[in-house]
Scaffold this motif. Structure first.
Motif, PDB file in Angstrom:
ATOM      1  N   THR A 138     -10.905 -11.444 -10.765  1.00 23.41           N
ATOM      2  CA  THR A 138     -10.112 -11.680  -9.568  1.00 23.41           C
ATOM      3  C   THR A 138      -8.620 -11.738  -9.869  1.00 23.41           C
ATOM      4  OG1 THR A 138     -11.945 -12.858  -8.560  1.00 23.41           O
ATOM      5  CG2 THR A 138      -9.780 -13.220  -7.609  1.00 23.41           C
ATOM      6  N   ALA A 139      -8.242 -12.328 -10.970  1.00 29.84           N
ATOM      7  CA  ALA A 139      -6.829 -12.444 -11.317  1.00 29.84           C
ATOM      8  C   ALA A 139      -6.205 -11.089 -11.609  1.00 29.84           C
ATOM      9  CB  ALA A 139      -6.655 -13.370 -12.515  1.00 29.84           C
ATOM     10  N   ALA A 140      -7.013 -10.078 -11.888  1.00 23.12           N
ATOM     11  CA  ALA A 140      -6.502  -8.773 -12.267  1.00 23.12           C
ATOM     12  C   ALA A 140      -6.404  -7.806 -11.086  1.00 23.12           C
ATOM     13  CB  ALA A 140      -7.382  -8.171 -13.360  1.00 23.12           C
ATOM     14  N   LEU A 141      -6.474  -8.308  -9.858  1.00 19.57           N
ATOM     15  CA  LEU A 141      -6.376  -7.417  -8.706  1.00 19.57           C
ATOM     16  C   LEU A 141      -5.037  -6.696  -8.714  1.00 19.57           C
ATOM     17  CD1 LEU A 141      -7.849  -9.508  -5.753  1.00 19.57           C
ATOM     18  CD2 LEU A 141      -8.965  -7.757  -7.120  1.00 19.57           C
ATOM     19  N   LYS A 142      -5.080  -5.437  -8.289  1.00 16.84           N
ATOM     20  CA  LYS A 142      -3.867  -4.624  -8.206  1.00 16.84           C
ATOM     21  C   LYS A 142      -3.818  -3.967  -6.844  1.00 16.84           C
ATOM     22  CE  LYS A 142      -2.805  -2.222 -12.076  1.00 16.84           C
ATOM     23  NZ  LYS A 142      -2.987  -1.193 -13.131  1.00 16.84           N
ATOM     24  N   ARG A 143      -2.655  -3.591  -6.450  1.00 19.00           N
ATOM     25  CA  ARG A 143      -2.498  -2.754  -5.262  1.00 19.00           C
ATOM     26  C   ARG A 143      -2.805  -1.314  -5.681  1.00 19.00           C
ATOM     27  NH1 ARG A 143      -1.873  -5.818  -0.735  1.00 19.00           N
ATOM     28  NH2 ARG A 143      -0.622  -7.623  -1.222  1.00 19.00           N
ATOM     29  N   LEU A 144      -3.434  -0.569  -4.810  1.00 21.63           N
ATOM     30  CA  LEU A 144      -3.725   0.834  -5.120  1.00 21.63           C
ATOM     31  C   LEU A 144      -2.435   1.587  -5.434  1.00 21.63           C
ATOM     32  CD1 LEU A 144      -5.761   3.125  -5.378  1.00 21.63           C
ATOM     33  CD2 LEU A 144      -5.616   3.446  -2.903  1.00 21.63           C
ATOM     34  N   ARG A 155      -0.169   7.780   1.792  1.00 21.68           N
ATOM     35  CA  ARG A 155       1.239   7.435   1.615  1.00 21.68           C
ATOM     36  C   ARG A 155       1.326   6.169   0.764  1.00 21.68           C
ATOM     37  NH1 ARG A 155       1.378   8.121   7.688  1.00 21.68           N
ATOM     38  NH2 ARG A 155       2.031  10.278   7.970  1.00 21.68           N
ATOM     39  N   GLU A 156       2.431   6.024   0.097  1.00 24.75           N
ATOM     40  CA  GLU A 156       2.676   4.828  -0.725  1.00 24.75           C
ATOM     41  C   GLU A 156       2.504   3.562   0.123  1.00 24.75           C
ATOM     42  OE1 GLU A 156       4.028   2.836  -4.294  1.00 24.75           O
ATOM     43  OE2 GLU A 156       3.774   4.994  -4.036  1.00 24.75           O
ATOM     44  N   GLN A 157       3.009   3.590   1.340  1.00 20.87           N
ATOM     45  CA  GLN A 157       2.927   2.456   2.255  1.00 20.87           C
ATOM     46  C   GLN A 157       1.470   2.110   2.575  1.00 20.87           C
ATOM     47  OE1 GLN A 157       4.844   3.379   5.948  1.00 20.87           O
ATOM     48  NE2 GLN A 157       4.567   1.341   6.800  1.00 20.87           N
ATOM     49  N   GLU A 158       0.616   3.118   2.732  1.00 22.11           N
ATOM     50  CA  GLU A 158      -0.800   2.891   3.008  1.00 22.11           C
ATOM     51  C   GLU A 158      -1.505   2.336   1.770  1.00 22.11           C
ATOM     52  OE1 GLU A 158      -1.266   6.605   6.144  1.00 22.11           O
ATOM     53  OE2 GLU A 158      -1.675   6.919   4.020  1.00 22.11           O
ATOM     54  N   ALA A 159      -1.221   2.936   0.619  1.00 18.24           N
ATOM     55  CA  ALA A 159      -1.856   2.507  -0.629  1.00 18.24           C
ATOM     56  C   ALA A 159      -1.489   1.067  -0.986  1.00 18.24           C
ATOM     57  CB  ALA A 159      -1.469   3.457  -1.763  1.00 18.24           C
ATOM     58  N   ALA A 160      -0.317   0.633  -0.565  1.00 16.76           N
ATOM     59  CA  ALA A 160       0.124  -0.737  -0.857  1.00 16.76           C
ATOM     60  C   ALA A 160      -0.693  -1.778  -0.093  1.00 16.76           C
ATOM     61  CB  ALA A 160       1.608  -0.888  -0.533  1.00 16.76           C
ATOM     62  N   LEU A 161      -1.387  -1.361   0.961  1.00 18.83           N
ATOM     63  CA  LEU A 161      -2.214  -2.286   1.738  1.00 18.83           C
ATOM     64  C   LEU A 161      -3.577  -2.530   1.109  1.00 18.83           C
ATOM     65  CD1 LEU A 161      -1.588  -0.891   5.340  1.00 18.83           C
ATOM     66  CD2 LEU A 161      -0.562  -2.926   4.299  1.00 18.83           C
ATOM     67  N   ILE A 162      -3.951  -1.699   0.128  1.00 19.22           N
ATOM     68  CA  ILE A 162      -5.293  -1.720  -0.435  1.00 19.22           C
ATOM     69  C   ILE A 162      -5.295  -2.468  -1.774  1.00 19.22           C
ATOM     70  CG2 ILE A 162      -7.204  -0.291  -1.226  1.00 19.22           C
ATOM     71  CD1 ILE A 162      -5.952   1.948   0.620  1.00 19.22           C
ATOM     72  N   GLU A 163      -6.063  -3.552  -1.844  1.00 17.80           N
ATOM     73  CA  GLU A 163      -6.200  -4.309  -3.095  1.00 17.80           C
ATOM     74  C   GLU A 163      -7.446  -3.842  -3.820  1.00 17.80           C
ATOM     75  OE1 GLU A 163      -5.288  -8.555  -3.209  1.00 17.80           O
ATOM     76  OE2 GLU A 163      -4.813  -8.345  -1.077  1.00 17.80           O
ATOM     77  N   VAL A 164      -7.298  -3.608  -5.120  1.00 17.14           N
ATOM     78  CA  VAL A 164      -8.336  -3.010  -5.938  1.00 17.14           C
ATOM     79  C   VAL A 164      -8.575  -3.856  -7.181  1.00 17.14           C
ATOM     80  CG1 VAL A 164      -8.917  -0.937  -7.271  1.00 17.14           C
ATOM     81  CG2 VAL A 164      -7.687  -0.710  -5.120  1.00 17.14           C
ATOM     82  N   GLU A 165      -9.844  -3.969  -7.552  1.00 23.02           N
ATOM     83  CA  GLU A 165     -10.209  -4.598  -8.814  1.00 23.02           C
ATOM     84  C   GLU A 165     -10.419  -3.465  -9.802  1.00 23.02           C
ATOM     85  OE1 GLU A 165     -13.326  -7.963 -10.207  1.00 23.02           O
ATOM     86  OE2 GLU A 165     -14.119  -6.364  -8.954  1.00 23.02           O
ATOM     87  N   PRO A 166      -9.546  -3.309 -10.797  1.00 21.70           N
ATOM     88  CA  PRO A 166      -9.673  -2.199 -11.733  1.00 21.70           C
ATOM     89  C   PRO A 166     -10.997  -2.227 -12.488  1.00 21.70           C
ATOM     90  CG  PRO A 166      -7.526  -3.242 -11.943  1.00 21.70           C
ATOM     91  CD  PRO A 166      -8.366  -4.132 -11.064  1.00 21.70           C
ATOM     92  N   VAL A 167     -11.520  -1.034 -12.778  1.00 19.42           N
ATOM     93  CA  VAL A 167     -12.735  -0.889 -13.574  1.00 19.42           C
ATOM     94  C   VAL A 167     -12.286  -0.668 -15.015  1.00 19.42           C
ATOM     95  CG1 VAL A 167     -14.741   0.561 -14.006  1.00 19.42           C
ATOM     96  CG2 VAL A 167     -14.071   0.058 -11.660  1.00 19.42           C
ATOM     97  N   VAL A 168     -12.799  -1.488 -15.899  1.00 20.32           N
ATOM     98  CA  VAL A 168     -12.464  -1.354 -17.318  1.00 20.32           C
ATOM     99  C   VAL A 168     -13.394  -0.291 -17.918  1.00 20.32           C
ATOM    100  CG1 VAL A 168     -12.318  -2.563 -19.515  1.00 20.32           C
ATOM    101  CG2 VAL A 168     -11.784  -3.770 -17.380  1.00 20.32           C
TER     102      VAL A 168
END
Length: 91
Positions: free
Chosen positions: A10-16, A77-90
């Motif tokens: 959870t702590a590693a969430l990133k914006r798309l 768009r960058e603006q759209e991708a910034a709305l999406i939170e993603v948990e990266p896959v290692v």
């Protein structure tokens, strides 16, 4: 010991919008801010919680971002991708 039920990543969430080419992740949430109707449009395109997303590449100026979700190539768009939170896959 009490388990909070939270996933250790959870702590590693990133914006798309902050992910690099070739990175994969699972969509955790889609923000409710931004232009009117954008959240519904993203959901309609298959960008839903739990779906895996792959960042394919960015345009030379960084916008738009090409991603693959549910075997569909999408340009966001960058603006759209910034709305999406993603948990990266290692890998």
């Amino acid at each position: 010991m009490h388990d909070s039920g939270e996933h250790p990543m959870t702590a590693a969430l990133k914006r798309l919008s902050g992910m690099l080419d070739g990175e994969r992740g699972h969509i955790v949430r889609i923000g409710r801010t931004g232009p009117r109707g954008i959240r519904q449009r993203l959901l309609d395109m298959g960008i839903t919680r739990g779906a895996e997303v792959l960042v394919v590449r960015r345009a030379p100026m960084g916008d738009p971002i090409e991603v693959v979700v549910k075997n569909y190539h999408l340009a966001l768009r960058e603006q759209e991708a910034a709305l999406i939170e993603v948990e990266p896959v290692v890998p």
